[in-house]
Design a protein around this motif. Structure first.
Motif, mmCIF file in Angstrom:
data_model
loop_
_atom_site.group_PDB
_atom_site.id
_atom_site.type_symbol
_atom_site.label_atom_id
_atom_site.label_comp_id
_atom_site.label_asym_id
_atom_site.label_seq_id
_atom_site.Cartn_x
_atom_site.Cartn_y
_atom_site.Cartn_z
ATOM 1 N N VAL A 164 32.566 35.226 47.229
ATOM 2 C CA VAL A 164 32.941 35.883 46.077
ATOM 3 C C VAL A 164 31.604 35.914 45.403
ATOM 4 O O VAL A 164 32.191 35.992 43.734
ATOM 5 N N PHE A 172 32.318 32.235 38.773
ATOM 6 C CA PHE A 172 33.239 33.752 39.454
ATOM 7 C C PHE A 172 34.482 33.024 38.803
ATOM 8 O O PHE A 172 35.290 31.660 39.250
ATOM 9 N N ASN A 173 35.668 34.287 37.985
ATOM 10 C CA ASN A 173 36.426 33.502 36.994
ATOM 11 C C ASN A 173 37.605 34.716 37.736
ATOM 12 O O ASN A 173 37.664 35.560 37.351
ATOM 13 N N PRO A 174 38.603 33.957 39.097
ATOM 14 C CA PRO A 174 39.589 35.096 39.429
ATOM 15 C C PRO A 174 40.786 35.471 38.293
ATOM 16 O O PRO A 174 41.403 36.329 38.090
ATOM 17 N N LYS A 233 40.074 36.001 35.099
ATOM 18 C CA LYS A 233 40.154 37.721 34.044
ATOM 19 C C LYS A 233 39.881 38.479 34.961
ATOM 20 O O LYS A 233 38.434 39.768 34.450
ATOM 21 N N TYR A 234 39.556 38.657 36.441
ATOM 22 C CA TYR A 234 38.821 39.801 37.324
ATOM 23 C C TYR A 234 39.836 40.801 37.476
ATOM 24 O O TYR A 234 41.416 40.331 36.393
ATOM 25 N N ASN A 235 39.108 42.149 37.546
ATOM 26 C CA ASN A 235 40.142 43.627 37.489
ATOM 27 C C ASN A 235 41.077 43.623 38.825
ATOM 28 O O ASN A 235 40.312 43.463 39.348
ATOM 29 N N GLU A 246 34.388 41.299 47.934
ATOM 30 C CA GLU A 246 34.828 41.891 47.574
ATOM 31 C C GLU A 246 37.080 41.071 47.672
ATOM 32 O O GLU A 246 37.408 41.305 46.719
ATOM 33 N N ARG A 290 37.792 38.181 46.233
ATOM 34 C CA ARG A 290 37.918 37.922 44.915
ATOM 35 C C ARG A 290 39.107 38.717 44.509
ATOM 36 O O ARG A 290 39.662 38.509 43.546
ATOM 37 N N GLN A 291 39.299 39.629 44.841
ATOM 38 C CA GLN A 291 40.611 40.338 45.196
ATOM 39 C C GLN A 291 42.318 39.848 45.140
ATOM 40 O O GLN A 291 42.605 38.900 44.486
ATOM 41 N N ALA A 327 41.962 36.807 42.798
ATOM 42 C CA ALA A 327 42.727 37.226 41.709
ATOM 43 C C ALA A 327 44.258 37.764 41.314
ATOM 44 O O ALA A 327 44.761 37.386 40.174
#
Length: 306
Positions: free
Chosen positions: A102, A117-119, A121-123, A136, A139-140, A143
């Protein structure tokens, strides 16, 4: 007694997770497609299910209730969203195996901390794992879990997990290359990496699952090794010198071929009370054990081929 569901858990550090839970007296159920036989016999219950088929998941878990769900096999936001729908109201806590990936390559000598890495506030972009790179996808997934889950979630960010049962053979790649005097393509021998053992990874998941912690957390053995140091450990055990070819890019099949130091910090986990092992204390013996296993397996293959 605590009831835990493990999605996955039939190989590598998933096996270590289940073993740690059983040692703690947890009632464990493994959910998988049933393609890989696990070593637990009648110590666990099993549910055969296709993780990627949300209808199959809904059908198999409709009347279930868990204290903890451990998710070893989530790689995208779509899988996370589907799982949230399945387990909403059915678990008190959810532990998701995330990844150091991530974070982008780098981190310096101190390593990335969780806030890098702040999940939250992640798009969020909902899609299957085919839509994303590995990093990614993780990360998704984070999130999705942290923005949509109605239950507490922990995302455990591991570096590369190493161990005698590692089916990816990434460490074995270098052991074989040194033993066979084959070229090893590397960009930067001074680049440092961190690792965690399969035993420690499984134990940490079990530990954090039964703690009060929520949110993202890094988990890695203490210390790190430069790529050149790793090769030196292997050279010592193999008794041969590595043949290193200077590479200009990271696109070769060399699995640890990174251009700069890439580390994470385990300070948050240590503040929570977990004690990590020292990487350089167990790495040499792991390399020796892996070399012996490789040689035995290859000898048996030659015998069976006759």
């Amino acid at each position: 007694m605590t009831k835990a569901l493990v999605l996955g858990g039939t190989r590598f550090f998933g096996v270590q997770l289940v073993e740690s839970l059983l040692q703690q007296g947890v009632e464990v159920t493994i959910a998988s497609r049933g393609n890989v036989e696990d070593p637990f016999g009648d110590k666990v219950s099993r549910i055969k299910v296709d993780r990627l088929n949300v209808g199959d998941m809904q059908k198999n878990f409709v009347h279930t209730d868990w204290d903890i769900v451990f998710d070893q096999i989530c790689y995208s936001s779509q899988e996370a969203i589907d799982t949230i729908d399945v387990f909403a109201g059915k678990t008190k806590k959810y532990v998701f195996t995330s990844s150091k990936s991530v974070y982008e390559l780098g981190g310096g000598e101190q390593g990335f901390i969780e806030e890098d890495f702040n999940p939250f506030k992640y798009n969020l972009n909902i899609g299957p794992k085919e839509d994303f790179s590995y990093g990614e996808g993780k990360r998704q997934a984070e999130a999705a879990f942290f923005s949509h889950a109605p239950f507490p979630v922990v995302a455990v960010r591991f570096p590369i997990v190493i161990g005698i049962n590692d089916y990816t053979d990434r460490l074995n790649y270098y052991i074989k290359k040194v033993r066979d005097q084959a070229d090893i393509h590397l960009v930067n021998l001074e680049a440092a990496m961190d690792f965690i053992s399969e035993e420690e990874a499984g134990d940490f998941l079990a530990w954090v699952g039964q703690s009060d912690f929520e949110g993202p957390i890094n988990a890695t053995s203490n210390g790190n090794v430069k790529i050149g140091e790793l090769l030196a450990y292997i050279e010592e055990k193999v008794g041969k010198t590595a043949i290193v070819v200077a590479d200009t890019k990271e696109e070769s099949d060399s699995p640890y071929n990174i251009s700069k130091t890439w580390l994470i910090s385990n300070e948050k986990a240590e503040r929570q009370g977990y004690e990590f092992r020292e990487l350089k204390e167990y790495l040499p013996s792991l390399i020796e054990e892996a070399l012996m296993k490789i040689n035995v397996e290859e000898a048996l293959m030659k015998i069976n081929a006759k």
